[in-house]
Scaffold this active site. Sequence first.
Site, PDB file in Angstrom:
ATOM      1  N   GLU A  88     -24.472  79.103 -45.620  1.00  0.00           N
ATOM      2  CA  GLU A  88     -23.991  78.365 -46.801  1.00  0.00           C
ATOM      3  C   GLU A  88     -23.390  79.317 -47.825  1.00  0.00           C
ATOM      4  OE1 GLU A  88     -26.778  75.497 -48.395  1.00  0.00           O
ATOM      5  OE2 GLU A  88     -25.847  75.648 -50.366  1.00  0.00           O
ATOM      6  N   LYS A 284     -35.240  72.767 -51.887  1.00  0.00           N
ATOM      7  CA  LYS A 284     -34.214  73.132 -50.893  1.00  0.00           C
ATOM      8  C   LYS A 284     -33.536  74.420 -51.347  1.00  0.00           C
ATOM      9  CE  LYS A 284     -30.037  72.895 -48.750  1.00  0.00           C
ATOM     10  NZ  LYS A 284     -28.839  73.698 -48.979  1.00  0.00           N
ATOM     11  N   ASP A 300     -40.402  82.368 -37.977  1.00  0.00           N
ATOM     12  CA  ASP A 300     -40.212  80.972 -37.596  1.00  0.00           C
ATOM     13  C   ASP A 300     -39.944  80.117 -38.838  1.00  0.00           C
ATOM     14  OD1 ASP A 300     -40.551  78.337 -36.844  1.00  0.00           O
ATOM     15  OD2 ASP A 300     -42.270  78.713 -35.549  1.00  0.00           O
ATOM     16  N   HIS A 397     -19.718  77.081 -56.358  1.00  0.00           N
ATOM     17  CA  HIS A 397     -19.592  76.560 -54.995  1.00  0.00           C
ATOM     18  C   HIS A 397     -18.137  76.391 -54.615  1.00  0.00           C
ATOM     19  CE1 HIS A 397     -23.525  74.509 -53.610  1.00  0.00           C
ATOM     20  NE2 HIS A 397     -23.659  75.789 -53.821  1.00  0.00           N
TER      21      HIS A 397
HETATM   22  C1  MEV Z   1     -27.690  73.833 -52.621  1.00  0.00           C
HETATM   23  O1  MEV Z   1     -27.767  74.364 -51.327  1.00  0.00           O
HETATM   24  C2  MEV Z   1     -28.977  74.083 -53.371  1.00  0.00           C
HETATM   25  C3  MEV Z   1     -29.042  73.449 -54.762  1.00  0.00           C
HETATM   26  O2  MEV Z   1     -28.774  72.056 -54.669  1.00  0.00           O
HETATM   27  C4  MEV Z   1     -30.430  73.714 -55.276  1.00  0.00           C
HETATM   28  C5  MEV Z   1     -30.758  72.987 -56.572  1.00  0.00           C
HETATM   29  O3  MEV Z   1     -30.185  71.920 -56.853  1.00  0.00           O
HETATM   30  O4  MEV Z   1     -31.651  73.499 -57.286  1.00  0.00           O
HETATM   31  C6  MEV Z   1     -28.015  74.023 -55.661  1.00  0.00           C
END
Ligand code: MEV
Length: 445
Positions: A88, A284, A300, A397
């Site tokens: 990513e 995430k 793992d 991004h």
């Molecule tokens: C994207 O891979 C991860 C984010 O969505 C984490 C977050 O919102 O804190 C940017």
Amino acid sequence: MVNSHKSITGFSKLSKRGKIKWIVENFFKDPKAVTRELTSYWHSNEDQQKILDGFSENTITNFPMPYGVAPNFVINGETYCVPMVIEESSVVAAASNAAKFWMDRGGFKTTVLCTQKIGQLHFLWKGPKELLTGNFEAIKGQLLKSAKSLTKNMEGRGGGITNIELIDKTSDLEDLYQLQCYFETCDSMGANFINSVLEKFGSELGSFIQVTPRFKEHSEGFEVIMAILSNYTPECVVRAKVSCHVDQLEGVSNHFNGQEFATRFKTAVDIARIDPYRATTHNKGIFNGIDAVVLATGNDFRAIEACGHSYASKDGQYRSLSYCSIENDIFRFWLEVPLAVGTVGGLTSLHPIAKRSLELLGSPSASELMQIIAATGLAQNFGAVRSLVTTGIQRGHMRMHLMNILHQLEATEKEVKRALVHFNTEIVSFVSVRNFLDSGRQIKK
Ligand code: MEV
């Protein structure tokens, strides 16, 4: 209806070329081109390829992933260059930025809180409960003795079985009991060790019941269902934290002063503490960092993710794994996460690049690796939340996304430069970038 030409018996027995031949002839429009492409990712060194093939089955090629590094991670005063395998865009950049940012503010402080792992023997017992509970100390002694040949080496390294408990689950599921076993596995993740011990316990418990007076008449009512480690390791936890005076957060944003930034940041973390929808995305972001190092070091990542998310729900609601406080103008941001990782055994010592990753990190112990991984998760979380409460996430991004699209459309160096200026204020999408390039290319014609 089964599509007969797409199913096969004896596939695993085919040679690698044979497997590819069958696949390209049955699933692809251009068999020659696909064969060329698949074989182009084979390792040039046959021995290395054999090692990679040995990790899985039915392998036909390798799947390349970017291997990046995030330098300047100061953790407990030591500086690390952290390897990260992730597909990513902006994750490694965010980790590097956050690492540099905190390097100038004292770095990350990490502590391993505990390192215990758990395995379970699930079995049915229809005999009297008191027979098990009343004799459990004797049973436990016999189980421990039976596993001596398996635990000897681990004990030599300072680990082994630390406890066995009998758990009565009959109110949840008829006749169900568990041996809940606790392990210290030192620098190994310990899955094989734990599972071997548990299987031994299963057969030993069966033998004990069959030969012991008062038990043997109930032996028909004993049945081992399964023996397996638990990937939930709430007693194998590490904490990583950063802190500074709010004045030291001055300049993080063009729009907010240090105090304002700190308050917005804390509110964002608090939202992830109370709202599972936000908590999932927040976590995430943490796992963007954690998984990348876990993968790079041959650990793992499925086990780590499964455990982290269970841990995030430990009080009955899914919550953020990180916390933030501001007291007396001191901003504190920290993460507590279970991480059952190893630095010996398994893929860590077999995968050629995983070995290099560990070398790059100074050949850490499992505890040290837990701390490095947690710091990377926290850095990632800091970077993401910082963007979210200041510029918004799309800015960073989109720049990366733009570069990927430009690359895909084979933009020249000149076109890239022009596009970067143009899309500073325009919305990036595949179509908008293609139109932009097309119009420039049209003018040239
Ligand atoms: C994207 O891979 C991860 C984010 O969505 C984490 C977050 O919102 O804190 C940017």
